[in-house]
Write a protein that holds these residues in place. Structure first.
Motif, PDB file in Angstrom:
ATOM      1  N   VAL A 106       0.834  -1.211   0.000  1.00 35.38           N
ATOM      2  CA  VAL A 106       0.000   0.000   0.000  1.00 35.38           C
ATOM      3  C   VAL A 106       0.864   1.255   0.000  1.00 35.38           C
ATOM      4  O   VAL A 106       0.633   2.200  -0.765  1.00 35.38           O
ATOM      5  N   LEU A 107       1.895   1.275   0.864  1.00 32.66           N
ATOM      6  CA  LEU A 107       2.734   2.459   0.979  1.00 32.66           C
ATOM      7  C   LEU A 107       3.561   2.688  -0.279  1.00 32.66           C
ATOM      8  O   LEU A 107       3.733   3.822  -0.721  1.00 32.66           O
TER       9      LEU A 107
ATOM     10  N   LYS B 108      -4.747  10.286   5.842  1.00 31.58           N
ATOM     11  CA  LYS B 108      -4.431   9.143   4.991  1.00 31.58           C
ATOM     12  C   LYS B 108      -3.446   9.571   3.916  1.00 31.58           C
ATOM     13  O   LYS B 108      -3.675  10.548   3.209  1.00 31.58           O
ATOM     14  N   ASN B 109      -2.342   8.865   3.834  1.00 29.30           N
ATOM     15  CA  ASN B 109      -1.333   9.069   2.781  1.00 29.30           C
ATOM     16  C   ASN B 109      -0.503  10.345   2.988  1.00 29.30           C
ATOM     17  O   ASN B 109      -0.813  11.414   2.473  1.00 29.30           O
TER      18      ASN B 109
ATOM     19  N   ASN C  58       0.104   1.441   9.764  1.00 28.56           N
ATOM     20  CA  ASN C  58       0.800   1.483   8.468  1.00 28.56           C
ATOM     21  C   ASN C  58       1.769   2.660   8.387  1.00 28.56           C
ATOM     22  O   ASN C  58       1.530   3.651   7.698  1.00 28.56           O
TER      23      ASN C  58
ATOM     24  N   GLU D  18      -3.148   6.925   9.055  1.00 26.68           N
ATOM     25  CA  GLU D  18      -2.654   5.723   8.381  1.00 26.68           C
ATOM     26  C   GLU D  18      -1.918   6.058   7.087  1.00 26.68           C
ATOM     27  O   GLU D  18      -2.103   7.101   6.485  1.00 26.68           O
ATOM     28  N   ASN D  19      -1.071   5.100   6.703  1.00 26.58           N
ATOM     29  CA  ASN D  19      -0.315   5.168   5.447  1.00 26.58           C
ATOM     30  C   ASN D  19       0.644   6.361   5.431  1.00 26.58           C
ATOM     31  O   ASN D  19       0.435   7.348   4.720  1.00 26.58           O
TER      32      ASN D  19
END
Length: 416
Positions: free
Chosen positions: A10-11, A266-267, A341, A295-296
């Motif tokens: 994902v990353l 996110k991200n 994550n 996350e991420n």
């Protein structure tokens, strides 16, 4: 291990995604503030002249130039389709008449405001100076209780670019962005004394953001990513798709996420950045009651030196328990923090006070952390409390005194 492999997939997919915010579209008409009566002599108060000029530009859209000179000014507002250009040697300086400074709703008005606008650019080689010393002194002496002015306050805007300028000595935050989209901040210098009060460099919640080639040394967080909106529609994160790269951070509190994280993040990709003499560097902070999903996150190719807390990730900020080993599980609630994550790759840390601090909650451990090629030279070791699935790959941690690693309710691999 499967969860960590999925996290890496994902990353890495996020890393491959180009981060290119949509640029503002500015019409070609051009104006100069001196045409509207502004005088850059360091004495004339130009608030009305400059606001009239900005209002004129807003009628059709276009550029407004501030030429070389020192232009004293009070609070002003920039509207859509405007590029405010600072020529080399141009200084826009906030008036420092605190007793007569405008107050609305028990707040001092911010210096430059941009609200519900689209296609706005602030650019050039000039300077925005907040003359903050008098404000810090009065705040310390408890002579003022209202919130001090922020230098640039930007809310609910899209297609925004800030380029090239220098910001100095704000009474409060240098640049504050809230609820924005398509943001590009680059090649700017942000400076205030190390002990100045609450002078965050960039305080931001936004989607689709690129911050690059900036130099930030200030008295609070160099960058603070805050997202406290508990009412996000459809569960969408308040902060999404943000990249910070090729930036140099001097004194300050580092690149912080939190401490309000209820809106979700996110991200986030932070790469090729340097931290020298910041209090913290990689910093995620919140607590029960003000948390959300974070996350991420990827930190890659990072240099950190002379920092007290180089890697500080805590769900107990700002009040830590007297003994975390005795903490009891509490019910998982709407605003319980969730961190998951997180990847650190090619991180080099020298002359640190503490190596790593990861403090999760017993009811919400920090989940799925991967550290690859992380090298740390520190006085004190690693603290991993309430961490679920953390893997160290090709990492080297040298500690001067005490235990290298302390753990509680933690699953980790790869570190001896």
């Amino acid at each position: 291990m499967k969860r960590l492999l999925m996290m890496l997939f994902v990353l890495n997919a996020f890393l491959l995604k180009a981060q290119n915010p949509i640029s503002p579209k500015i019409p070609v008409q051009s104006y100069t503030v001196t045409t509207f009566g502004a005088i850059g002599d360091g004495q004339t108060i130009n608030t009305a002249f400059i606001q009239n000029a900005l209002n004129k530009v807003a009628e059709t859209g276009g550029t407004l130039t501030i030429p070389k000179g020192v232009f004293l000014c009070g609070p002003i507002e920039i509207k859509s389709k405007t590029n405010l250009i600072f020529e080399k040697g141009a200084v826009l300086k906030l008036i420092n008449d605190v007793p007569n400074y405008p107050v609305v709703n028990e707040r001092y008005l911010n210096f430059i405001s941009i609200k519900k606008a689209a296609d706005v650019k602030i650019s050039g080689d000039g300077t925005i100076d907040g003359q903050g010393q008098i404000w810090w002194d009065k705040f310390t002496a408890k002579e003022i209780t209202f919130r001090r002015p922020q230098l640039l306050f930007i809310e609910n805007c899209e297609r925004l670019e800030i380029a090239g300028i220098t910001t100095l000595n704000p009474p409060n935050t240098h640049i504050s962005l809230k609820g924005c989209k398509e943001v590009y901040i680059h090649d700017i210098t942000i400076t205030a004394p190390e002990k100045s009060r609450n002078t965050d460099g960039i305080n931001i919640s936004a989607k689709n953001t690129l911050i690059e080639r900036c130099k930030i040394a200030t008295g609070d967080d160099n960058i603070a990513i805050n997202f406290g909106n508990r009412n996000q529609k459809n569960g969408e994160p308040e902060v999404e798709n943000m990249t910070v790269r090729n930036c140099d951070f001097g004194y300050g509190h580092g690149l912080s996420i939190g401490s309000f994280t209820a809106g979700g993040l996110k991200n986030l990709n932070v790469n090729n950045c340097k931290f020298d003499s910041t209090t913290s560097a990689i910093r995620i902070k919140t607590a029960r009651g003000r948390g959300g999903l974070v996350e991420n996150i990827v930190y890659q190719d990072i240099e950190i030196k002379n920092v007290k807390w180089p890697i500080f990730i805590s769900e107990y900020y700002p009040k830590e328990p007297k003994n975390i080993l005795e903490e009891e599980v509490q019910p998982f609630a709407q605003n319980t923090p969730v961190y998951r994550n997180i990847q650190l790759k090619n991180v080099n840390i020298t002359n640190a006070e503490n190596a790593i601090k990861l403090w999760g909650l017993p009811e919400s451990p920090i989940e799925d952390v991967k550290m690859i090629n992380v090298k740390i030279d520190a006085k004190k070791g690693v603290e991993l409390y309430n961490v679920k699935n953390i893997d160290f790959e090709n990492c080297k941690i040298t500690v001067a005194t005490g235990e290298k690693i302390k753990t509680h309710n933690t699953q980790y691999t790869g570190l001896k």
